[in-house]
Motif scaffolding. Structure first.
Motif, PDB file in Angstrom:
ATOM      1  N   GLY A 156       0.839  -1.178   0.000  1.00  0.00           N
ATOM      2  CA  GLY A 156       0.000   0.000   0.000  1.00  0.00           C
ATOM      3  C   GLY A 156       0.877   1.232   0.000  1.00  0.00           C
ATOM      4  O   GLY A 156       2.054   1.175   0.360  1.00  0.00           O
ATOM      5  N   ASP A 157       0.305   2.337  -0.434  1.00  0.00           N
ATOM      6  CA  ASP A 157       1.037   3.601  -0.401  1.00  0.00           C
ATOM      7  C   ASP A 157       0.143   4.652   0.241  1.00  0.00           C
ATOM      8  O   ASP A 157      -0.942   4.336   0.738  1.00  0.00           O
ATOM      9  CB  ASP A 157       1.517   4.011  -1.805  1.00  0.00           C
ATOM     10  CG  ASP A 157       0.374   4.143  -2.807  1.00  0.00           C
ATOM     11  OD1 ASP A 157      -0.757   4.468  -2.395  1.00  0.00           O
ATOM     12  OD2 ASP A 157       0.613   3.923  -4.004  1.00  0.00           O
TER      13      ASP A 157
ATOM     14  N   ASN B 170      -1.828   6.732  -0.902  1.00  0.00           N
ATOM     15  CA  ASN B 170      -3.157   6.875  -1.509  1.00  0.00           C
ATOM     16  C   ASN B 170      -4.030   5.634  -1.376  1.00  0.00           C
ATOM     17  O   ASN B 170      -5.185   5.645  -1.779  1.00  0.00           O
ATOM     18  CB  ASN B 170      -3.008   7.230  -2.991  1.00  0.00           C
ATOM     19  CG  ASN B 170      -2.283   8.546  -3.169  1.00  0.00           C
ATOM     20  OD1 ASN B 170      -2.553   9.513  -2.467  1.00  0.00           O
ATOM     21  ND2 ASN B 170      -1.329   8.573  -4.090  1.00  0.00           N
ATOM     22  N   SER B 171      -3.491   4.555  -0.832  1.00  0.00           N
ATOM     23  CA  SER B 171      -4.238   3.299  -0.716  1.00  0.00           C
ATOM     24  C   SER B 171      -5.179   3.325   0.489  1.00  0.00           C
ATOM     25  O   SER B 171      -4.860   3.933   1.510  1.00  0.00           O
ATOM     26  CB  SER B 171      -3.274   2.123  -0.546  1.00  0.00           C
ATOM     27  OG  SER B 171      -2.394   2.034  -1.625  1.00  0.00           O
TER      28      SER B 171
ATOM     29  N   THR C 179      -6.947   1.808   3.846  1.00  0.00           N
ATOM     30  CA  THR C 179      -6.393   0.975   4.914  1.00  0.00           C
ATOM     31  C   THR C 179      -6.999  -0.428   4.856  1.00  0.00           C
ATOM     32  O   THR C 179      -8.115  -0.610   4.374  1.00  0.00           O
ATOM     33  CB  THR C 179      -6.669   1.598   6.289  1.00  0.00           C
ATOM     34  OG1 THR C 179      -8.068   1.733   6.459  1.00  0.00           O
ATOM     35  CG2 THR C 179      -5.997   2.960   6.420  1.00  0.00           C
TER      36      THR C 179
ATOM     37  N   TYR D 271       2.385   4.254   4.185  1.00  0.00           N
ATOM     38  CA  TYR D 271       1.152   3.495   4.357  1.00  0.00           C
ATOM     39  C   TYR D 271       0.952   3.092   5.816  1.00  0.00           C
ATOM     40  O   TYR D 271      -0.127   3.260   6.383  1.00  0.00           O
ATOM     41  CB  TYR D 271       1.127   2.250   3.470  1.00  0.00           C
ATOM     42  CG  TYR D 271      -0.136   1.480   3.704  1.00  0.00           C
ATOM     43  CD1 TYR D 271      -1.332   1.895   3.149  1.00  0.00           C
ATOM     44  CD2 TYR D 271      -0.160   0.395   4.570  1.00  0.00           C
ATOM     45  CE1 TYR D 271      -2.517   1.238   3.419  1.00  0.00           C
ATOM     46  CE2 TYR D 271      -1.337  -0.267   4.848  1.00  0.00           C
ATOM     47  CZ  TYR D 271      -2.504   0.156   4.275  1.00  0.00           C
ATOM     48  OH  TYR D 271      -3.678  -0.488   4.557  1.00  0.00           O
TER      49      TYR D 271
ATOM     50  N   SER E   9      -2.679  -6.917   0.776  1.00  0.00           N
ATOM     51  CA  SER E   9      -2.570  -5.883  -0.241  1.00  0.00           C
ATOM     52  C   SER E   9      -3.713  -4.894  -0.101  1.00  0.00           C
ATOM     53  O   SER E   9      -4.868  -5.272   0.025  1.00  0.00           O
ATOM     54  CB  SER E   9      -2.605  -6.500  -1.637  1.00  0.00           C
ATOM     55  OG  SER E   9      -2.525  -5.490  -2.608  1.00  0.00           O
ATOM     56  N   SER E  10      -3.337  -3.632  -0.141  1.00  0.00           N
ATOM     57  CA  SER E  10      -4.328  -2.568  -0.102  1.00  0.00           C
ATOM     58  C   SER E  10      -4.401  -1.883  -1.458  1.00  0.00           C
ATOM     59  O   SER E  10      -4.977  -0.818  -1.590  1.00  0.00           O
ATOM     60  CB  SER E  10      -3.946  -1.553   0.980  1.00  0.00           C
ATOM     61  OG  SER E  10      -4.852  -0.501   0.984  1.00  0.00           O
ATOM     62  N   ALA E  11      -3.805  -2.501  -2.445  1.00  0.00           N
ATOM     63  CA  ALA E  11      -3.737  -1.901  -3.776  1.00  0.00           C
ATOM     64  C   ALA E  11      -5.139  -1.721  -4.350  1.00  0.00           C
ATOM     65  O   ALA E  11      -5.999  -2.585  -4.212  1.00  0.00           O
ATOM     66  CB  ALA E  11      -2.903  -2.768  -4.698  1.00  0.00           C
ATOM     67  N   LEU E  12      -5.336  -0.592  -4.966  1.00  0.00           N
ATOM     68  CA  LEU E  12      -6.621  -0.318  -5.598  1.00  0.00           C
ATOM     69  C   LEU E  12      -6.715  -1.076  -6.913  1.00  0.00           C
ATOM     70  O   LEU E  12      -5.754  -1.157  -7.674  1.00  0.00           O
ATOM     71  CB  LEU E  12      -6.766   1.180  -5.866  1.00  0.00           C
ATOM     72  CG  LEU E  12      -6.768   2.074  -4.636  1.00  0.00           C
ATOM     73  CD1 LEU E  12      -6.681   3.534  -5.042  1.00  0.00           C
ATOM     74  CD2 LEU E  12      -8.004   1.819  -3.808  1.00  0.00           C
ATOM     75  N   GLN E  13      -7.900  -1.622  -7.207  1.00  0.00           N
ATOM     76  CA  GLN E  13      -8.063  -2.375  -8.445  1.00  0.00           C
ATOM     77  C   GLN E  13      -7.861  -1.497  -9.667  1.00  0.00           C
ATOM     78  O   GLN E  13      -7.405  -1.953 -10.685  1.00  0.00           O
ATOM     79  CB  GLN E  13      -9.440  -3.031  -8.491  1.00  0.00           C
ATOM     80  CG  GLN E  13      -9.572  -4.164  -7.509  1.00  0.00           C
ATOM     81  CD  GLN E  13     -10.876  -4.908  -7.687  1.00  0.00           C
ATOM     82  OE1 GLN E  13     -11.690  -4.565  -8.534  1.00  0.00           O
ATOM     83  NE2 GLN E  13     -11.070  -5.927  -6.886  1.00  0.00           N
TER      84      GLN E  13
ATOM     85  N   LYS F 130      -5.669   0.664 -10.117  1.00  0.00           N
ATOM     86  CA  LYS F 130      -4.257   0.957 -10.340  1.00  0.00           C
ATOM     87  C   LYS F 130      -3.654   0.107 -11.450  1.00  0.00           C
ATOM     88  O   LYS F 130      -2.730   0.524 -12.116  1.00  0.00           O
ATOM     89  CB  LYS F 130      -3.477   0.708  -9.050  1.00  0.00           C
ATOM     90  CG  LYS F 130      -2.980   1.956  -8.394  1.00  0.00           C
ATOM     91  CD  LYS F 130      -2.245   1.592  -7.145  1.00  0.00           C
ATOM     92  CE  LYS F 130      -0.895   2.251  -7.128  1.00  0.00           C
ATOM     93  NZ  LYS F 130      -0.198   2.047  -5.878  1.00  0.00           N
TER      94      LYS F 130
END
Length: 165
Positions: free
Chosen positions: A23-24, A26-27, A29, A60, A102-106, A108
């Motif tokens: 995560g970064d 902008n991700s 939580t 993050y 993973s908190s990555a946005l789909q 992305k």
């Protein structure tokens, strides 16, 4: 501060739990507090309370730290779970288990088939830390207070949590 660990500090850890977090800033939580609550339950015997090391980006983890700072024996090491050096520095060879979150946005990922790319590559990196000559058993059964006897290829990795209801 005193919860951020260097590679030298982590070298002293054994039987800890590594939580790899993608995560970064902008991700969204992922709710690390909810993950840690059962690991810090008051009805757990003292010997079963394990140290937890969060491995990820500082930006993050800082977002979630206000919910985590009351937990004892929770530490942070900046790094990437996809980097072999960082995974080994986090003490994967001496840990009790490793979780990948993973908190990555789909949105992305340019290709929807690559949404879980970081998680899968991290899993393969952890699995491959021991070298191709080592083989991992198919399953593990142990209690948290049992000292595991295994090599790096045998580290239990939780990459999927199924609904129990």
């Amino acid at each position: 501060d005193d919860v951020t660990m260097t590679k030298e500090d982590v070298a002293t850890l054994t039987d800890h739990i590594i939580v790899c977090v993608f995560g970064d800033i902008n991700s969204p939580t992922v709710g690390l507090r909810n993950l840690l609550l059962p690991l810090r339950s008051s009805n757990l015997p003292v010997l079963e309370v394990k140290k937890v090391l969060l491995l990820g980006q500082k930006d993050y983890v800082d977002k979630e730290w206000k919910d985590l700072n009351d937990f004892q024996d929770v530490y942070f090491m900046e790094g990437s779970p996809m980097r072999r050096e960082d995974v080994i520095s986090a003490g994967v060879q001496n840990c009790l288990m490793c979780l990948i979150l993973s908190s990555a946005l789909q949105g992305k990922a340019n290709d929807p088939n690559l949404v879980d790319k970081e998680t899968i590559l991290s899993f393969l990196q952890i699995k491959g830390c021991g070298g191709p000559e080592l083989a991992a058993p198919r399953s593990f059964k142990y209690t948290l207070n049992e000292k595991p006897k295994r090599n790096r290829m045998q580290v239990p990795i939780i990459s999927e949590i199924d609904q129990l209801f």
